[in-house]
Design an enzyme around this catalytic site. Structure first.
Site, PDB file in Angstrom:
ATOM      1  N   ARG A 445      49.376 -24.220  41.420  1.00 29.26           N
ATOM      2  CA  ARG A 445      49.995 -25.426  40.603  1.00 29.26           C
ATOM      3  C   ARG A 445      49.705 -26.584  40.328  1.00 29.26           C
ATOM      4  O   ARG A 445      50.852 -27.035  40.385  1.00 29.26           O
ATOM      5  CB  ARG A 445      51.367 -24.131  40.830  1.00 29.26           C
ATOM      6  CG  ARG A 445      52.589 -24.735  39.564  1.00 29.26           C
ATOM      7  CD  ARG A 445      53.476 -24.435  39.511  1.00 29.26           C
ATOM      8  NE  ARG A 445      54.917 -24.126  38.608  1.00 29.26           N
ATOM      9  CZ  ARG A 445      55.442 -24.917  37.825  1.00 29.26           C
ATOM     10  NH1 ARG A 445      56.954 -25.805  38.882  1.00 29.26           N
ATOM     11  NH2 ARG A 445      56.575 -24.561  37.374  1.00 29.26           N
ATOM     12  N   ASP A 480      63.332 -26.053  45.106  1.00 27.15           N
ATOM     13  CA  ASP A 480      61.651 -25.648  45.291  1.00 27.15           C
ATOM     14  C   ASP A 480      60.777 -25.314  45.757  1.00 27.15           C
ATOM     15  O   ASP A 480      61.081 -26.644  46.519  1.00 27.15           O
ATOM     16  CB  ASP A 480      61.641 -25.746  44.139  1.00 27.15           C
ATOM     17  CG  ASP A 480      61.145 -24.267  43.204  1.00 27.15           C
ATOM     18  OD1 ASP A 480      61.110 -23.434  43.660  1.00 27.15           O
ATOM     19  OD2 ASP A 480      61.342 -24.467  41.984  1.00 27.15           O
ATOM     20  N   ASP A 550      62.279 -15.003  39.777  1.00 24.55           N
ATOM     21  CA  ASP A 550      62.116 -15.509  38.899  1.00 24.55           C
ATOM     22  C   ASP A 550      62.102 -14.462  37.462  1.00 24.55           C
ATOM     23  O   ASP A 550      62.150 -14.430  36.208  1.00 24.55           O
ATOM     24  CB  ASP A 550      60.722 -16.764  37.877  1.00 24.55           C
ATOM     25  CG  ASP A 550      60.741 -17.617  38.993  1.00 24.55           C
ATOM     26  OD1 ASP A 550      61.710 -18.210  38.940  1.00 24.55           O
ATOM     27  OD2 ASP A 550      59.566 -18.091  39.173  1.00 24.55           O
TER      28      ASP A 550
HETATM   29  C1  GLA Z   1      59.782 -22.250  39.789  1.00 24.02           C
HETATM   30  C2  GLA Z   1      61.181 -21.567  39.919  1.00 24.02           C
HETATM   31  C3  GLA Z   1      61.730 -21.769  38.689  1.00 24.02           C
HETATM   32  C4  GLA Z   1      61.557 -22.879  38.082  1.00 24.02           C
HETATM   33  C5  GLA Z   1      60.501 -23.828  38.008  1.00 24.02           C
HETATM   34  C6  GLA Z   1      60.272 -24.837  37.805  1.00 24.02           C
HETATM   35  O1  GLA Z   1      58.997 -21.155  39.221  1.00 24.02           O
HETATM   36  O2  GLA Z   1      60.814 -20.403  40.525  1.00 24.02           O
HETATM   37  O3  GLA Z   1      62.993 -21.510  38.290  1.00 24.02           O
HETATM   38  O4  GLA Z   1      62.612 -24.226  38.805  1.00 24.02           O
HETATM   39  O5  GLA Z   1      59.906 -23.425  39.134  1.00 24.02           O
HETATM   40  O6  GLA Z   1      59.179 -25.274  38.090  1.00 24.02           O
END
Ligand code: GLA
Length: 736
Positions: A445, A480, A550
């Site tokens: 990423r 995160d 997610d």
């Molecule tokens: C991750 C989290 C999401 C969001 C994105 C932001 O994927 O799981 O909920 O916060 O990052 O970049």
């Protein structure tokens, strides 16, 4: 309760309904005599009898009896601490490389002690007391002056035994640990199956039962975190185990990094299971006088199937692991802007969401990724944790004031462990990212991982967190972590400590989270990792809730909820009502059905509330009221998995019953509409046979029924028309 027979040294560890018994062969070798159903009331002499019933080693002569056949003994004895190199060919839990460059050791019993309570594990999350007793057993390799202290804690209110190990170098030369796992269980194989959780991004924690055959089964993570793909958990169960029946042995590791769980079925009919820090890419140098402590393993045995195992773990984590002041409190109903806006927002947009959210009764706005640096895409700025005032006019303090003025609290997303190559932080400190001398580190990423083994990095992050949280009224943090670890090289560590990196990284992470929650005790912390890649007991010690996935599509969530709730209380599962159509699956479902499923967790919204229809908007206050009415029950109650779509291909049914049996809620989810079928009969659990209960479905009364009727005959409920339909049932004790 822990008892030890002074003469034989047989130890019996009792929880309310299990017993765990240890014995010695030749007075030297510590082995597992028995683990299972509680062995009844204690009688004088029963410990010695146990030794006669269940010799730790019953077929092979011991080394004292026949020194010439020691190898046969070593390979078949159920060692509590299997070590490498002495003839036990199962996965070893302890190994060292000596100054002579050789590996292997033999650990001999050297005493034990019992005390009330439980010691903390240095630098590691671990369960804590209440009423508990600890047994410490010393094992030594006299030639190496290496001591292992095995620690077993028994809790009086739950069927859990925890294990960990501290290894001490009592010699004068350094040694290097090359493996140090937390727990091993060597059991007689009873046609066991193994159950683990596996998956992927947006498909986390699928239940995966598998047949065990001769050979080995491995469940592991080498990703630097527990991972989307694996859970630090192993369960052995007798064939045909269900929610209500069958014998289950569970090992769950309180750890958030690389781990190994392994079961071997060997030629002697033994099932040897072990769990702990992954020995791959692990070493730990122990200088004279130094010690290393492993993470804690949580063991539980159930004679009543998987349901009992789940409820034991839920209670254990609620009572003995999660420390947050929010544990027993209603969490704020939040709205998160990630799927509403992604990176494309400014304070005006967020405040328009806040206005609509406040009007609907939502309590907190969480500003997700994109508020800092030049972060308008995932290609830059991690590490530059200064607010972007072009997006958030007036800065964080001002924005928090605006949000608070609307009657909402403010929460914030942050990803402290990472750095974008395109960031001021990386340009200033390129040596703060994990990297090997001879390779360009792999980006994931578009980001690299910070070296949390470097105290300067940890200090920088501590100051960053303190600065952000002191600058504005921020009451919630979503922490995160969006890529796995690779390129295990630390520019900070010396060459002979590079293999300590993966574990030192986790220790750095724990130190940071510990700092955060102790410096800001009222903060609500939610951990997250690219969805649910770090949903493990280690993180639960710091945050009472973790972002589950997610994937908020209610159909996909069924399997995610089932797998997660196998081990974790529902109160730990971050759950939001997402938008339509779902961004991950492309599926369309009704707002009301999505809202019912999000109640199986912390409950919030993740959509652009300003684009909802008037009808959808009007539903929100009722959804929040319903959630609040049952939030306490869902948080504290007993979880029953009554039906599984994974197993029946048709529908899911989950119930949460109050511990005193006075109320319950149930969630029915019918995946596809099916014509021309009889009513569905729902049988509940955890009620009182002789009480009467009023039952409502989606708020509509179905009448009053006896507990026995609801549990044994069941309630016939007409099927709903259409696909992906949720029904919310409430069961309340009533006088008539
Ligand atoms: C991750 C989290 C999401 C969001 C994105 C932001 O994927 O799981 O909920 O916060 O990052 O970049």
């Amino acid at each position: 309760m822990i008892r030890i027979d002074e003469e034989t040294k047989i130890a019996r560890l009792d929880t309310p309904s299990t017993s765990y018994c240890l014995g010695l062969a030749d007075g030297r070798y510590l082995g597992l005599l028995y683990y299972g159903r509680r062995l009844g009331t204690e009688l004088p002499g029963d410990l010695a009898e146990l030794g006669r019933l269940l010799k730790p080693h019953d077929t092979q002569p011991t080394p004292l009896e026949n020194p010439g056949q020691k190898l046969t003994f070593m390979n078949s004895y159920p060692f509590e601490l299997p070590t490498w190199g002495g003839g036990n060919f199962h996965e070893a839990a302890l190994d060292v490389r000596t100054e002579a460059g050789q590996n292997g050791l033999e650990m001999i019993y050297d005493g034990c002690r019992v005390f009330e309570g439980k010691k903390a594990l240095p630098g590691l999350p671990a369960s804590f007391g209440g009423s508990c007793q600890t047994l410490e057993i010393d094992l030594v390799d006299p030639g190496l002056s290496l001591r292992a202290v095995l620690s077993y804690t028994v809790f009086s209110d739950t069927d859990v035994i925890t294990r960990s190990m501290t290894v001490k170098n009592e010699g004068t030369a350094p040694v290097t640990l090359t493996r140090a796992l937390s727990a091993s269980l060597m059991l007689e194989d009873r046609d066991f199956e193994v159950l683990t959780l596996g998956g992927s991004w947006a498909r986390e924690r699928r239940i995966m039962p598998q047949k065990l055959t001769y050979g080995g089964y491995v469940n592991e993570s080498l990703r630097g975190e527990s991972g989307h793909q694996s859970q630090p958990f192993l369960c052995l169960m007798t064939a045909g185990t269900t929610q209500k029946s069958g014998e289950v042995y569970c090992m769950h590791l309180v750890y958030s990094g690389c781990f190994l769980g392994k079961v071997q079925i060997d030629d002697q009919g033994m099932a040897a299971a072990t769990i702990g820090i992954h020995p791959e890419n692990y070493e730990w140098r122990l200088d004279p006088g130094e010690a290393f402590t492993t993470p804690e393993a949580v063991l539980t045995y159930s004679a009543e199937g998987l349901g009992k195992m789940s409820r034991t773990l839920h209670d254990f984590y609620r009572c003995h692991l999660i420390r947050s002041p929010y544990l027993h409190k209603d969490r704020p109903v939040l709205i998160n802007n990630w799927e509403a806006t992604y990176f494309d927002f400014d304070s005006d947009k967020l405040l328009s969401i806040a206005d609509a959210a406040a009007a609907a009764g939502i309590e907190m706005l969480v500003m997700d990724d994109g508020w800092f640096g030049r972060r308008n895409a995932d290609t830059s700025s991690l590490g530059d944790w200064q607010v972007n005032t072009q997006k958030i006019a007036g800065g964080l303090g001002h924005f928090a004031g605006e949000v608070n003025r609307r009657g909402l609290r403010l929460g914030l997303w942050i990803e402290p462990e990472m750095v974008s190559p395109d960031s001021d932080l990386f340009r200033a400190h390129p040596d703060w990212a994990l990297q090997r001398v001879h390779n360009e580190p792999a980006q994931g990423r578009h980001q690299l991982v910070l070296d949390l083994a470097n105290p300067a990095v940890v200090a920088f992050l501590r100051e960053t967190l303190d600065g952000i949280l002191s600058s504005a009224n921020i009451e919630y943090i979503k922490w995160d972590m969006n890529r796995a670890l690779t390129d295990y090289g630390s520019p900070y560590l010396p060459a002979d400590r590079q293999k300590e990196l993966a574990h030192r990284y986790v220790l750095g992470l724990y130190a940071l989270q510990d700092h955060l929650v102790s410096s800001f005790p009222d903060l609500l912390l939610e951990n997250c990792s690219g969805g649910g890649a770090r949903f493990d007991p280690g993180m639960l010690y710091f945050s009472p809730q973790i972002w589950t996935s997610d994937d908020m599509d209610p159909v996909e969530r069924l399997a995610i909820i089932e797998g997660t709730a196998l081990l974790y209380p529902l109160s730990t599962m971050g759950a939001h009502v997402s938008k339509n159509r779902n961004d991950v699956t492309g599926r369309t479902t009704a707002f009301a059905d999505r809202a019912v499923m999000a109640m199986l967790g912390t409950f919030g919204y993740e959509l652009d509330i300003t684009t909802l229809t008037a009808d959808e908007l009007a539903q929100i206050p009722g959804q929040i009221a319903r959630h609040k009415a049952v939030a306490g029950l869902i948080r504290e109650g007993d979880y029953y998995r009554l039906a599984s779509w994974r197993e029946n291909g048709d529908y899911d049914l989950v119930e949460v019953a109050a511990k005193d049996g006075s109320r319950a809620v149930a969630f029915l989810f019918e995946v596809l509409g099916r014509p021309n079928m009889r009513s569905r009969v729902l049988r509940f659990e955890g009620l009182k046979e002789n009480s009467r209960y009023e039952v409502t479905a989606d708020g509509r009364s179905l009448g009053a029924f006896s507990g026995a009727g609801l549990m044994y005959a069941g309630l016939a409920l007409a099927r709903k028309r259409g696909d992906f339909r949720a029904t919310f049932l409430e069961i309340r004790e009533c006088s008539e």
